[in-house]
Design an enzyme around this catalytic site. Sequence first.
Site: not given
Length: 294
Positions: A110, A136
């Site tokens: 975000y 990740y």
Amino acid sequence: MKPFPSGLGVALVTPFQDNGAIDFPALDALVDYVTAGGVDYLVALGTTAETPTLSTAERKAVLERIKSRSAGRLSLVAGIGGNDTAAVVAALHDFDLAGVDAILSVTPFYNRPSQRGLYEHFRAVADASPVPVILYNVPSRTGVNMQPQTTLKLAEETGNIIAVKEASGDMEQVDELIAGRPDGFHVLSGDDALAVPLIEKGGDGLISVVANAYPAYMAEMVGAAMAQDAKRSHRLWSDIAELEKSLFAEGNPTGIKAALSIKGLIANNLRLPLVASSPELSDRIRLLASEAGL
């Protein structure tokens, strides 16, 4: 035994009761099921676990239950990440990571940091973590792609970043990671569909969604790929390619929870904003799994 983290990891779902509470007996059964199916390690509190909808207390309870049920039979990875670096560092101090072999930490979402921001974020995470760190990278979910140069710089300059779960879908990026990685750094597929080609390029395995429902099949496929048995691994993948597409057709973990429900392992319950699979998708998963002998 394969060196950790390599081979097949499974990103465990979180089963829910009809009233929305966590179904801990079903979680116990799932841990036993995938362990018996031959996965190499467990991943708790990832995206597939619907972790954003779990309270901190629930996350701790899920992690403790998986640790207790597994009882050291398999290595265990815990998802601890976020888009507030200070909050991630605080969680690393707050969670009981005894019995956890590594954490899986997603790129911040975000707020879309720059490559320098990603580097500084993961340096802080690595410095704070009492256990090794698996990065990740999943741009489709976070809105930011961690470039190979950033990943490799982190691998080279920190003592405890040991792997990357790469889910960019960019095989050229995978090539860069594998070609430039330091000794001991593992490149893992974050996409079931790309596991075989990634392993063929020199990657180290897969953190799988599909293995929740079909662990023995996925263990056979990943094992064949890692043994460089291309004919067998490609055949195994080809035989379930349409099933895999269906498992992700309405998002994750919607499809895999439908598959687990069809097998009678969990109830087909999700927490909003995710919803259960459509009847049409459930029927298609049932048909394709049957055709594949699963």
